[in-house]
Write a protein that holds these residues in place. Structure first.
Motif, mmCIF file in Angstrom:
data_model
loop_
_atom_site.group_PDB
_atom_site.id
_atom_site.type_symbol
_atom_site.label_atom_id
_atom_site.label_comp_id
_atom_site.label_asym_id
_atom_site.label_seq_id
_atom_site.Cartn_x
_atom_site.Cartn_y
_atom_site.Cartn_z
ATOM 1 N N ASP A 174 51.614 35.693 31.131
ATOM 2 C CA ASP A 174 52.698 36.969 30.979
ATOM 3 C C ASP A 174 52.411 37.794 31.761
ATOM 4 O OD1 ASP A 174 53.503 35.133 29.350
ATOM 5 O OD2 ASP A 174 53.287 36.154 27.527
ATOM 6 N N ALA A 175 51.326 38.355 32.079
ATOM 7 C CA ALA A 175 50.759 39.533 32.775
ATOM 8 C C ALA A 175 51.355 39.614 34.290
ATOM 9 C CB ALA A 175 49.428 40.172 32.794
ATOM 10 N N LEU A 176 50.957 38.176 34.849
ATOM 11 C CA LEU A 176 51.641 37.955 36.040
ATOM 12 C C LEU A 176 53.337 37.786 36.333
ATOM 13 C CD1 LEU A 176 49.313 35.370 37.616
ATOM 14 C CD2 LEU A 176 49.776 37.460 38.339
ATOM 15 N N LYS A 177 53.696 37.157 35.117
ATOM 16 C CA LYS A 177 55.132 36.834 35.222
ATOM 17 C C LYS A 177 56.067 38.188 35.166
ATOM 18 C CE LYS A 177 55.550 32.888 32.099
ATOM 19 N NZ LYS A 177 55.852 32.745 30.713
ATOM 20 N N TYR A 178 55.574 39.177 34.342
ATOM 21 C CA TYR A 178 55.905 40.304 34.362
ATOM 22 C C TYR A 178 55.731 41.481 35.342
ATOM 23 C CZ TYR A 178 58.523 38.418 30.254
ATOM 24 O OH TYR A 178 59.268 37.808 29.334
ATOM 25 N N SER A 179 54.859 40.990 36.212
ATOM 26 C CA SER A 179 54.554 41.780 37.314
ATOM 27 C C SER A 179 53.932 43.039 36.783
ATOM 28 C CB SER A 179 55.646 41.942 38.082
ATOM 29 O OG SER A 179 56.288 40.744 38.779
ATOM 30 N N ILE A 180 53.183 43.090 35.851
ATOM 31 C CA ILE A 180 52.466 44.443 35.513
ATOM 32 C C ILE A 180 51.446 44.541 36.348
ATOM 33 C CG2 ILE A 180 53.396 44.470 33.115
ATOM 34 C CD1 ILE A 180 50.394 43.753 32.148
ATOM 35 N N THR A 181 50.711 46.063 36.336
ATOM 36 C CA THR A 181 49.967 46.175 37.494
ATOM 37 C C THR A 181 48.774 47.420 36.605
ATOM 38 O OG1 THR A 181 51.273 47.992 38.109
ATOM 39 C CG2 THR A 181 50.925 45.956 39.678
ATOM 40 N N GLY A 182 47.616 47.514 37.383
ATOM 41 C CA GLY A 182 46.594 48.586 36.608
ATOM 42 C C GLY A 182 45.865 48.139 35.715
#
Lengths: 188, 409
Positions: free
Chosen positions: B228-236
């Motif tokens: 999900d983190a990759l899917k939603y493009s979150i960073t940091g």
């Protein structure tokens, strides 16, 4: 090129491999450029081509582009980047090779590029912002409505013809309501 | 259940449902003027009892047309606007923005400026993480942590004040240099800071990391899986807490980050507890980087010797005519940036902070795009809270550290 460039040898090598791969495999018939930092830019041929291209790039096992950094657009009213009115800019990144690629797509008024929400659900808000600011609609977007501006706002503020100081104050908020959200699609 | 279900309800049933105590579909609105909604965030939750079944965020309450202003102000005039984006770590924004313009103009800043900027970026990372961890704990009722950590934030701000005269909104950088060189007592103060600050981290670890209440409130809350983190493009830190090893400082080293030693902290579960641990470790690593920057900070000029951008010293402006004209040209006309485009990003405290500038030549940008980490984080928030309780939503929101200034721009 400033000294803020990624300059460790390993990364430079990875970037060279990726750039060569993009040029060799994906640049046929498409315009391939590099920017002020030497990062690759690839112009998609058409609206259909952009969506096909990103699927090919995602599936490529050398490039491994698996991360969507950003989706934005800019107004091309002066025609420096072709005849079409807007340019869509997609920034993609690979979390394994750390190489970036900028995918560009010329979009004219009334043209609807395919939404990337099926590839990355995170594209949802980014595309809503592009719609809000430029009025570009996306085919297959699940919830295309304004995101930063009020839903009663008229016009698209980042278009060059929108005056900087044309404010549209709304003294009251939209009352809470159930039921379908009014889509402000009548504003162009 | 999708979000659209809210929209498909029959409004005529609404009055009837509210009288029903066991109504499984109650809407609860949190914010925008709610003390736990840091700034001006608004979340609409559909709850079943205490469980959030669906959440939707609304943003835009702090929208100030930054990107439009970026197209209408000169490159120098826009530096002050970058402060107002992530106002918790304004230095980071200043530096990231000036770095982008310098890249566009092919300017290399001086060695001293580079190491100083790195030091300041790490200091503001510490400030930002202090705010995140302390306020997150405060939202959950742990006030001691707040007092302990804010003492050090205050100390850091005092140092920044001695550097540029401002605390929160610094505007400390210029294209090609810094507004001032550091004062004489800055380095001794910084040395004291890096020596004493880790004791605060140990204290906070003692208060929170093994604390039963803290663990119960944070473990398994606001979970975001790797996929999900990759899917939603979150960073940091939030991306790293989800177990993805991506840190632009190490992977795409800008300035001299390839010459300093530091570790990248990675979490496993992507919950509030992991994010807290990642942030705590990052503060420790930032201290390490600052120590190395102090050691390696070279002498020499702070300004790049490039007449296109070099702002003359005040003493020369008042005494020499050519310099006065030059000064006037820089501030009245602005610097001339060649046509081209660039996207450059730094690892900000909350994630990838990128600036995308399209220049058609001249003193103003054609397109000024800010890729703010909070935007993607807040989008993922409405998915990560589903299944949690209302108080969990508050702790999850605190842990992702949404800054409304850069969310709405």
């Amino acid at each position: 090129m400033g000294n803020a460039v990624a300059k460790n040898a390993e990364f430079v090598k990875r970037q060279a491999i990726a750039t060569a791969r993009i040029q060799e495999k994906f640049s046929e018939g498409r315009q391939f450029l590099t920017d002020a930092l030497g990062e690759p830019i690839l112009w998609a041929k058409s609206l259909m081509d952009a969506f096909d291209l990103i699927q090919l790039l995602r599936a490529d096992d050398v490039l491994k582009f698996d991360f969507l950094s950003d989706i934005t657009a800019y107004d091309n009213v002066d025609g420096k980047d072709g005849a079409k009115r807007f340019v869509m800019v997609y920034q993609i990144l690979s979390t394994t090779t750390h190489v970036r690629l900028r995918l560009k797509l010329a979009v004219d008024l009334g043209e609807e590029p395919t939404s990337w929400t099926s590839l990355w659900p995170g594209a949802n808000w980014l595309e809503r912002e592009v719609f809000d600011m430029y009025g570009i609609k996306f085919k297959g977007h699940p919830n295309l409505r304004r995101i930063l501006m009020d839903e009663r706002f008229v016009g698209h503020p980042l278009r060059k013809e929108y005056p900087l100081k044309q404010r549209q104050p709304f003294p009251d908020n939209v009352p809470l309501h159930l039921g379908p959200h009014p889509l402000p699609t009548k504003n162009t | 259940m999708g979000k659209d279900d809210i929209n498909q309800w029959d409004p005529s049933l609404d009055g009837k449902n509210l009288t029903d105590f066991y109504n499984p579909n109650v809407l609860i609105n949190i914010g925008p003027a709610h003390p736990a909604m840091h700034g001006t965030l608004r979340v609409m939750c559909r709850i079943n009892g205490e469980t959030i079944e669906d959440a939707a965020c609304e943003i835009g309450y702090l929208h100030r047309a930054m990107e439009k202003l970026g197209e209408n102000k000169t490159y120098h005039q826009w530096i002050v606007y970058t402060d107002r984006m992530n106002y918790c770590s304004a230095l980071n924004n200043n530096i990231a923005y000036c770095m982008t313009v310098e890249n566009l103009m092919s300017i290399s800043v001086t060695e001293r400026c580079m190491w100083l900027r790195m030091m300041l970026m790490e200091l503001s990372r510490i400030i930002d993480h202090i705010i995140c961890v302390a306020i997150n704990a405060l939202d959950m009722g742990a006030m001691t942590v707040f007092w302990l950590m804010y003492h050090w934030r205050e100390e850091a701000y005092t140092m920044i004040e001695s550097l540029c005269g401002m605390r929160l909104i610094t505007t400390a950088t210029r294209v090609g240099g810094m507004v001032h060189d550091i004062p004489d007592d800055f380095i001794p103060r910084m040395k004291k800071f890096v020596k004493e600050f880790p004791s605060c981290l140990r204290e906070v670890h003692g208060l929170l990391t093994g604390n039963r209440i803290w663990i119960d409130r944070t473990k398994g809350v606001g979970k975001l899986s790797k996929e999900d983190a990759l899917k939603y493009s979150i960073t940091g830190p939030c991306l790293r807490a989800s177990g993805i090893d991506l840190d632009l400082r190490r992977d795409r080293p800008y300035y001299a980050y390839n010459e300093v030693k530091f570790d990248v902290a990675i979490g496993t579960y992507g919950d509030v507890f992991d994010r807290y641990l990642v942030r705590m470790e990052e503060m420790k690593q930032s201290v390490r980087i600052i120590e190395q920057c102090i050691e390696r900070l070279p002498g020499g000029p702070i300004w790049v010797d490039d007449p296109r951008v070099r702002i003359p010293d005040k003493i020369d402006v008042y005494t020499k005519m050519e310099v006065l004209i030059h000064h006037f040209k820089i501030f009245m006309e602005g610097i001339d940036v060649p046509p081209g485009e660039v996207y450059s990003a730094v690892e900000g405290p909350n994630g990838e902070l990128g600036f995308y500038i399209v220049s058609r030549g001249g003193p103003k940008a054609w397109r000024m795009r800010v890729k703010a980490p909070s935007f993607m984080l807040f989008q993922s928030f409405e998915h990560s809270v589903v299944g949690d309780k209302i108080p969990d939503a508050i702790s999850a929101l605190g842990s992702v550290n949404i800054i409304a200034g850069e969310l709405d721009r």
